[in-house]
Design a protein around this motif. Structure first.
Motif, mmCIF file in Angstrom:
data_model
loop_
_atom_site.group_PDB
_atom_site.id
_atom_site.type_symbol
_atom_site.label_atom_id
_atom_site.label_comp_id
_atom_site.label_asym_id
_atom_site.label_seq_id
_atom_site.Cartn_x
_atom_site.Cartn_y
_atom_site.Cartn_z
ATOM 1 N N LYS A 27 48.639 -119.045 56.933
ATOM 2 C CA LYS A 27 47.224 -119.494 56.750
ATOM 3 C C LYS A 27 47.141 -120.388 55.310
ATOM 4 C CE LYS A 27 45.020 -116.293 59.773
ATOM 5 N NZ LYS A 27 43.885 -115.286 59.739
ATOM 6 N N LYS A 28 46.098 -121.202 55.411
ATOM 7 C CA LYS A 28 45.832 -122.013 54.131
ATOM 8 C C LYS A 28 44.812 -121.115 53.285
ATOM 9 C CE LYS A 28 47.937 -125.580 55.669
ATOM 10 N NZ LYS A 28 49.365 -126.011 54.938
ATOM 11 N N GLN A 60 39.890 -119.363 61.867
ATOM 12 C CA GLN A 60 41.302 -118.539 61.939
ATOM 13 C C GLN A 60 42.288 -118.965 61.122
ATOM 14 O OE1 GLN A 60 42.665 -118.700 66.043
ATOM 15 N NE2 GLN A 60 42.578 -120.564 66.223
ATOM 16 N N THR A 61 42.130 -120.258 60.447
ATOM 17 C CA THR A 61 43.371 -120.919 59.928
ATOM 18 C C THR A 61 43.034 -121.079 58.345
ATOM 19 O OG1 THR A 61 42.293 -123.057 60.009
ATOM 20 C CG2 THR A 61 43.878 -122.337 61.454
ATOM 21 N N ILE A 162 44.984 -126.349 62.577
ATOM 22 C CA ILE A 162 46.573 -126.129 62.374
ATOM 23 C C ILE A 162 47.148 -127.438 63.183
ATOM 24 C CG2 ILE A 162 48.466 -124.482 63.492
ATOM 25 C CD1 ILE A 162 45.921 -122.638 64.261
ATOM 26 N N ILE A 184 54.606 -124.163 65.688
ATOM 27 C CA ILE A 184 53.315 -123.477 65.652
ATOM 28 C C ILE A 184 53.535 -122.130 65.915
ATOM 29 C CG2 ILE A 184 50.927 -123.210 65.658
ATOM 30 C CD1 ILE A 184 50.802 -126.354 65.632
ATOM 31 N N LYS A 188 50.850 -119.267 61.445
ATOM 32 C CA LYS A 188 49.883 -120.515 60.959
ATOM 33 C C LYS A 188 48.491 -120.252 61.349
ATOM 34 C CE LYS A 188 52.822 -124.516 60.180
ATOM 35 N NZ LYS A 188 52.996 -126.091 60.821
ATOM 36 N N GLY A 189 48.369 -119.239 61.982
ATOM 37 C CA GLY A 189 46.877 -118.728 62.492
ATOM 38 C C GLY A 189 46.834 -118.908 63.976
ATOM 39 N N ALA A 190 47.816 -119.550 64.743
ATOM 40 C CA ALA A 190 47.727 -119.722 66.198
ATOM 41 C C ALA A 190 47.365 -118.397 66.806
ATOM 42 C CB ALA A 190 48.892 -120.262 66.842
ATOM 43 N N SER A 257 45.078 -128.390 66.481
ATOM 44 C CA SER A 257 44.138 -127.360 67.173
ATOM 45 C C SER A 257 42.931 -127.840 67.430
ATOM 46 C CB SER A 257 44.292 -126.033 66.310
ATOM 47 O OG SER A 257 43.764 -126.383 65.151
#
Length: 307
Positions: A27-28, A60-61, A162, A184, A188-190, A257
């Protein structure tokens, strides 16, 4: 090209990419600076700032860094300024005056790596405008405050979306891709069943006015089997174009995304609100009457609390 040949290409690509992605797939980290605004009281700034952080937290990212962090671990720095707070009086048929509150915010997203502004996004927030009116300025402002998180989440998602490469076509039929693999995964939050749009490289084509044309997606995919770094997706649209583009150049397709959604009921409520806002803005263009909060006050002087 036969499916077996395509799968062979995919397998090699996945092995190579998996080694390189383990450090990047996460995640960022976003460092949120204090919200600013010249004519808004400190107490109101804090309340608006809390709603802004809430909206970013719903993405979510995004991993929000603690405010005491020095930014060393930040992937992005987020700053928001309140450009203006307006209260519009509106005369009703019965002679009463109701009020509509408008916040004009400007969200700036900086990338520490290149030390420059990456995105600048205007965010306009109104009080509830569907089936409700406010005869009190404070109640109108409080209602607008409740929409800040929602508007931030929906307007500022793209910088933190994402992104990744479409690795290959896993299954195809009659010249259409039915399953693809993407670089992904959960790191990466997926999430499973999440949807992504598929893009060709930027077209670099300008219109008659000299503006770069929008790069529209050529297809859609949905995560079916999710891994930490690589996922397999079902193609839900544009399978023929995805298949053709992949055969032309296996490295040219990327996925992004989609914007946040909260389900049919909340989406319907949000769409109704946005529709009402559009009608209101159109009316204001015809009959522009507004009271700018803080008008006539020296720059930097605080107004009374709105909330």
């Amino acid at each position: 090209m036969k499916n077996g040949k395509i799968k062979q290409i995919i397998t090699s690509a996945v092995i190579i990419l998996a080694c390189a992605m383990s450090v990047q797939a996460q995640k960022k980290n976003v460092l949120v600076s204090p919200t600013t605004g010249e004519t808004v009281s400190t107490d109101d700034l804090d309340k608006i700032h809390a709603k802004i952080v809430e909206g970013l937290s719903n993405l979510q990212t995004v991993n929000i860094l603690d405010a005491t962090d020095d930014g060393a671990e930040a992937d992005f720095i987020f700053k928001c300024n309140i450009d203006s707070v307006c209260i519009y009086p509106k005369k009703q048929a019965d002679g009463k005056t109701t009020y509509v509150t408008e916040f004009n915010l400007k969200a700036d997203v900086f990338s520490p790596d290149n030390e420059g502004l990456a995105w600048s996004i205007p965010v306009q927030v109104y009080n509830t405008m569907v089936m409700k009116t406010f005869e009190d300025k404070r109640l109108s402002a409080q209602s607008a405050l409740e929409w800040v998180a929602e508007k931030i989440e929906r307007k500022v998602w793209e910088p933190f979306a994402i992104r990744g490469q479409l690795l290959g076509v896993e299954e195809s039929k009659n010249g259409k891709a039915s399953k693809v693999s993407i670089e992904i995964g959960s790191l990466k939050g997926a999430s499973k069943n999440q949807e992504f749009n598929v893009y060709l490289p930027d077209p670099k084509i300008v219109d008659k006015k000299g503006n770069l044309k929008e790069n529209k997606p050529i297809g859609k995919v949905k995560v079916e089997d999710m891994g930490d770094e690589v996922s397999v997706c079902k193609v839900s649209g544009g399978g023929d174009r995805i298949y053709e583009a992949f055969l032309e150049n296996p490295e040219q397709l990327t996925v992004l995304s989609k914007g946040p959604t909260k389900g049919f009921i909340n989406d319907k409520k949000y769409q109704a609100q946005v529709g009402a806002e559009y009608i209101w803005i159109t009316e204001q263009m015809v009959n522009s009457v507004k009271e700018l909060v803080g008008e006539g006050i020296s720059a930097g002087k605080e107004i009374g609390s709105m909330f």
